[in-house]
Design a protein around this motif. Structure first.
Motif, short mmCIF file in Angstrom:
data_model
loop_
_atom_site.label_atom_id
_atom_site.label_comp_id
_atom_site.label_asym_id
_atom_site.label_seq_id
_atom_site.Cartn_x
_atom_site.Cartn_y
_atom_site.Cartn_z
N UNK A 1 15.58 -10.73 15.52
CA UNK A 1 14.53 -9.75 15.30
C UNK A 1 15.13 -8.35 15.44
N UNK A 2 14.90 -7.49 14.44
CA UNK A 2 15.35 -6.10 14.46
C UNK A 2 14.15 -5.18 14.33
N UNK A 3 14.28 -3.96 14.86
CA UNK A 3 13.16 -3.02 14.78
C UNK A 3 13.65 -1.58 14.85
N UNK A 4 12.92 -0.69 14.19
CA UNK A 4 13.21 0.75 14.23
C UNK A 4 11.90 1.53 14.29
N UNK A 5 11.96 2.66 15.00
CA UNK A 5 10.83 3.60 15.04
C UNK A 5 11.39 4.98 14.70
N UNK B 1 0.86 -1.18 0.00
CA UNK B 1 0.00 0.00 0.00
C UNK B 1 0.90 1.22 0.00
N UNK B 2 0.30 2.41 -0.03
CA UNK B 2 1.10 3.62 0.06
C UNK B 2 1.88 3.68 1.36
N UNK B 3 1.39 2.96 2.37
CA UNK B 3 2.01 3.02 3.69
C UNK B 3 2.97 1.87 3.98
N UNK B 4 2.79 0.73 3.31
CA UNK B 4 3.51 -0.48 3.70
C UNK B 4 4.35 -1.02 2.55
N UNK B 5 5.67 -1.18 2.82
CA UNK B 5 6.58 -1.84 1.89
C UNK B 5 7.12 -3.10 2.55
N UNK B 6 7.15 -4.20 1.78
CA UNK B 6 7.58 -5.49 2.31
C UNK B 6 8.77 -5.98 1.48
N UNK B 7 9.81 -6.38 2.17
CA UNK B 7 11.02 -6.94 1.54
C UNK B 7 11.20 -8.36 2.06
N UNK B 8 11.17 -9.34 1.16
CA UNK B 8 11.36 -10.73 1.56
C UNK B 8 12.51 -11.34 0.77
N UNK B 9 13.18 -12.31 1.37
CA UNK B 9 14.30 -12.98 0.71
C UNK B 9 14.42 -14.40 1.23
N UNK B 10 14.82 -15.29 0.32
CA UNK B 10 15.11 -16.68 0.70
C UNK B 10 16.33 -17.14 -0.09
N UNK C 1 12.36 -11.36 6.28
CA UNK C 1 11.25 -10.49 5.89
C UNK C 1 11.43 -9.17 6.64
N UNK C 2 11.20 -8.09 5.94
CA UNK C 2 11.36 -6.76 6.53
C UNK C 2 10.16 -5.91 6.14
N UNK C 3 9.47 -5.37 7.13
CA UNK C 3 8.28 -4.55 6.94
C UNK C 3 8.60 -3.10 7.26
N UNK C 4 8.23 -2.21 6.35
CA UNK C 4 8.46 -0.77 6.52
C UNK C 4 7.10 -0.08 6.40
N UNK C 5 6.60 0.43 7.54
CA UNK C 5 5.21 0.90 7.60
C UNK C 5 5.16 2.36 8.05
N UNK C 6 4.58 3.20 7.18
CA UNK C 6 4.35 4.61 7.52
C UNK C 6 3.03 4.67 8.28
N UNK C 7 3.11 4.52 9.59
CA UNK C 7 1.91 4.39 10.41
C UNK C 7 1.07 5.67 10.40
N UNK C 8 1.75 6.80 10.56
CA UNK C 8 1.13 8.12 10.56
C UNK C 8 2.03 9.03 9.73
N UNK C 9 1.55 10.22 9.34
CA UNK C 9 2.42 11.11 8.57
C UNK C 9 3.77 11.34 9.22
N UNK C 10 3.83 11.33 10.56
CA UNK C 10 5.09 11.61 11.23
C UNK C 10 5.71 10.38 11.90
N UNK C 11 5.05 9.22 11.79
CA UNK C 11 5.54 8.02 12.47
C UNK C 11 5.77 6.90 11.46
N UNK C 12 6.99 6.39 11.44
CA UNK C 12 7.36 5.28 10.57
C UNK C 12 7.92 4.15 11.42
N UNK C 13 7.41 2.95 11.22
CA UNK C 13 7.84 1.78 11.99
C UNK C 13 8.38 0.74 11.01
N UNK C 14 9.54 0.21 11.30
CA UNK C 14 10.15 -0.82 10.46
C UNK C 14 10.63 -1.96 11.34
#
Length: 699
Positions: free
Chosen positions: A649-653, A569-578, A606-619
């Motif tokens: 498990x890795x995470x960023x806000x 979606x405009x908010x969610x990018x998914x990166x997968x690898x095997x 698998x890596x998820x990059x989600x623009x939760x709100x205009x000012x908040x991005x969670x990956x």
């Protein structure tokens, strides 16, 4: 697991608190940012073509990905990339470790080779990079002598067309502190500059280890005419610290010992004496000139200088032979002091023309490289004897380096290459290329007045074919060759090694659907290296035993790689690898095939990059590395050691306080899992939890 001290994290929590509770009201009615369509190109290909339209496997990690993951070492860049095993030797503060398709990768800076020899390696600063590219499989057609698994090309930041700048301050556990800046602006209408700099310091994974870095990289871009652009580039890095020698005996780590388990933070070195001090300087230019509507000329020049002082103490992998109890181990010391210098000049003519049914591209190149390594070296394999379960550093004298051997290695390469690409009826894409390399290698023992010379003449060939369908599905097949020149001496034959030669067949597809934003790549490959090194021993005419490696072997790597990046979606990018890798060694003797050490059969992420709100991005992402094995030649145990699989498990806000201020919290290895990353005679612990908070000001 080691507990994280609250007092060390308090500045991080303070920074995050400021970010979360100081948001600007300008975001109140702002919509989510519009995402750009995913289209990836790589300068490593040396021609301007989308990766989806070339019959080779290429992966790119862009600047935005480096930032959201807070990458601070080159080998961290490819944690979520297929075909790549990152940091198999654990967390090392003075070396980047990357294996591609089962082989160690070569590193390039803007297409120029960063020559390394033994402990003389290059450490690039990810903050100074615009993107990192990896060209998988043999690449000698474009780069000359290189390992068969692939090449890594780091693309430096260059002046922007619009003024921009930032200052970034980071703090975290392990006494991490970083300050970085990046400024780009116009000087005149036809001149632009950029200056990137960074100071960083952090503790290593082992007790009493650390590293401090100073980095600066200025660049200047000039439009000499409407058809000609010249970019001047320079960089300097100074690293000073105590090396993390994460070489642990298998017994007490992966193999049970009645005395317990060796603490993963144990430092078997000598912090008072051990040092890793490196100064790197690069200076060069990139020239681009449009000759006419058909032909372009491009020229890359780079001078690289590396000054190294290394004193590193480590424990041996097996118990001391002179102790019947098996409770003690010998320690060794490595000493290197010298310089490494390289000059590379790559000249390219690129022609593009088309007919009624065809589009054609011709690449013609002349490449000149000259590398020189000169310095002192000393190895002591019986420095002293210790008990790994009852060890305190500081009880041994410094290594006497007066007996160090002085050595000089020269490697000169002259190459001519060409590659032709034809697009027929906007359907068929074919490439064919060839390259001739002349390589002159000299290894001189200045202390004992011994010189070893070798001249190699190598021809490399590649060919590929793709079919482009109406719905974005593009199957392909390709064949490529490589060769790698080794500058060390075969102790058994008393001569320089022959080049290692690689050949690969690859079949796959690239799918870029019209109905969604993203791509799917699948590749199967069969890669074989001949003249592979095999450990052996022999007696000289005087009856003395010689131990080393000779070239009687063959290494084969077969595998499957899948990679997908989708803007769901405009908010969610998914990166997968095997990745599936079957890598084995055949010594061409009666021992048969042996599985390659350290290389897992399976990897996935698998890596998820989600623009939760205009000012908040969670990956957030999860990395899986399957089980691997120790070397079957290892004498540590009678049975080959199996290293269990592990998940990380890795995470960023990321929080935009307003249009100028941004806060970010990045946690790698969130659960602080303790794991063995691999074993190869030794065993290596993976990186523990890392927590870093940052505040960035942008303009």
């Amino acid at each position: 697991m080691l507990p994280v001290k609250a007092e060390k994290l308090s500045p991080v929590y303070l920074a995050l608190s400021l970010a979360l509770f100081s948001s600007n009201s300008a975001y109140a009615e702002q919509e989510l940012p519009e995402m750009e369509k995913i289209q990836v190109t790589a300068s490593a290909l040396k021609i301007h073509t989308p990766m989806a339209e070339t019959p080779v496997s290429v992966s790119v990690v862009e600047r935005d990905d480096l930032e959201i993951r807070n990458v601070n070492k080159l080998d961290e860049s490819f944690r979520y990339t297929s075909g790549v095993l990152s940091s198999p030797y654990g967390a090392d503060n003075d070396t980047d470790w990357l294996t591609v398709r089962g082989f160690e990768a070569a590193t390039y800076l803007d297409g120029s080779r960063l020559f390394k020899d033994g402990f003389y390696v290059w450490m690039l600063e990810p903050y100074g990079l615009e993107q990192v590219e990896i060209l998988k499989g043999p690449a000698s057609i474009l780069y000359g002598e290189a390992p068969p698994g692939g090449v890594v090309n780091a693309v430096q930041k260059k002046p922007k067309l619009e003024p921009a700048g930032e200052v970034d301050v980071q703090i975290g556990n392990k006494d991490t502190a970083r300050v970085a800046f990046d400024v780009s602006d116009e000087i005149t209408d036809d001149k632009r500059f950029r200056v990137v700099g960074k100071f960083s310091q952090a503790d290593g994974e082992l007790n009493d280890t650390e590293n401090t870095r100073y980095y600066i990289a200025p660049s200047l871009e000039m439009d000499l005419s409407e058809d000609t652009t010249l970019t001047l580039l320079a960089s300097a890095i100074h690293d000073d610290g105590t090396p993390t020698n994460g070489f642990f005996p298998a017994i007490g780590t992966q193999v049970d010992d009645t005395r317990g388990e060796i603490d993963p933070t144990t430092n078997f070195g000598e912090p008072d004496y051990d040092v890793s001090r490196r100064t790197q300087v690069t200076a060069g230019f990139q020239l681009e000139h449009i000759i006419n509507d058909t032909w372009d000329f491009e020229q890359n020049f780079n001078y690289a200088y590396n000054d190294l002082l290394l004193n590193s103490t480590y424990i041996m992998s097996t118990p001391y032979w002179g102790d019947p109890s098996g409770d003690t181990y010998a320690r060794g010391v490595t000493y290197r002091e010298g310089t490494l210098q390289s000059i590379t000049l790559d000249n390219r003519f690129i022609g593009n023309w088309s007919g009624d049914r065809t589009e054609q591209t011709l690449l013609l190149g002349l490449d000149v490289q000259s590398h020189q390594n000169e310095g002192k070296e000393l190895d002591n394999y019986a420095y002293d004897i210790i008990d790994p379960f009852n060890f305190t550093p500081g009880n041994s004298d410094p290594l006497d380096t007066s007996d160090a051997l002085e050595r000089r290695i020269d490697k000169d390469q002259l190459s001519a290459y060409g590659q032709y690409q034809l697009v027929l009826d906007d359907r068929w894409i074919g490439i064919v290329g060839g390259r001739y390399d002349y390589v002159d290698t000299q290894n001189e023992d200045l202390t004992n007045n011994k010189q070893y010379d070798r001249v190699d003449n190598e021809f490399s060939f590649n060919v590929g074919l793709m079919y482009r369908s109406d719905f974005g599905f593009t199957p392909y097949v390709s064949y490529a060759e490589s060769f790698e020149v080794i500058s060390t001496v075969d102790q058994i034959t008393g001569e320089l090694y022959k080049p290692l030669e690689g050949k690969q067949t690859e079949v796959g597809f690239k799918y870029t659907p019209d109905y969604m934003d993203g791509y799917f790549n699948l590749a199967w490959y069969n890669l074989k290296q001949t003249n592979a090194l095999v450990s052996t021993s022999a007696q000289d005419p005087d009856g003395n035993w010689l131990f080393g490696a000779t070239q009687t072997g063959e290494m084969v790597s077969q595998g499957i790689e899948f990679e997908a990046v989708v803007q769901v979606t405009d908010e969610l990018k998914v990166n997968t690898a095997y990745t599936y890798t079957d890598s084995h060694i055949d010594n061409n003797d009666d021992t048969g095939e042996k599985r390659s050490p350290m290389i897992p059969r399976h990897q996935a992420s698998v890596y998820l990059d989600y623009q939760m709100l205009p000012q908040v991005r969670v990956a957030t992402g999860v990395r899986y590395v399957g089980s691997s094995y120790d070397s079957e030649d290892s004498t540590v145990t009678t049975e080959t050691i199996k290293v269990p699989a592990y998940w990380i498990w890795d995470a960023s806000v990321q929080y935009d306080i307003n249009t100028r201020w941004r806060a970010q919290l990045t946690v790698n290895n969130v659960l602080d899992d303790e794991y063995i990353s691999a074993c190869n005679w030794y065993c290596y612990y993976g990186e523990s939890r890392s927590i870093v908070g940052s505040i960035k000001y942008m303009w």
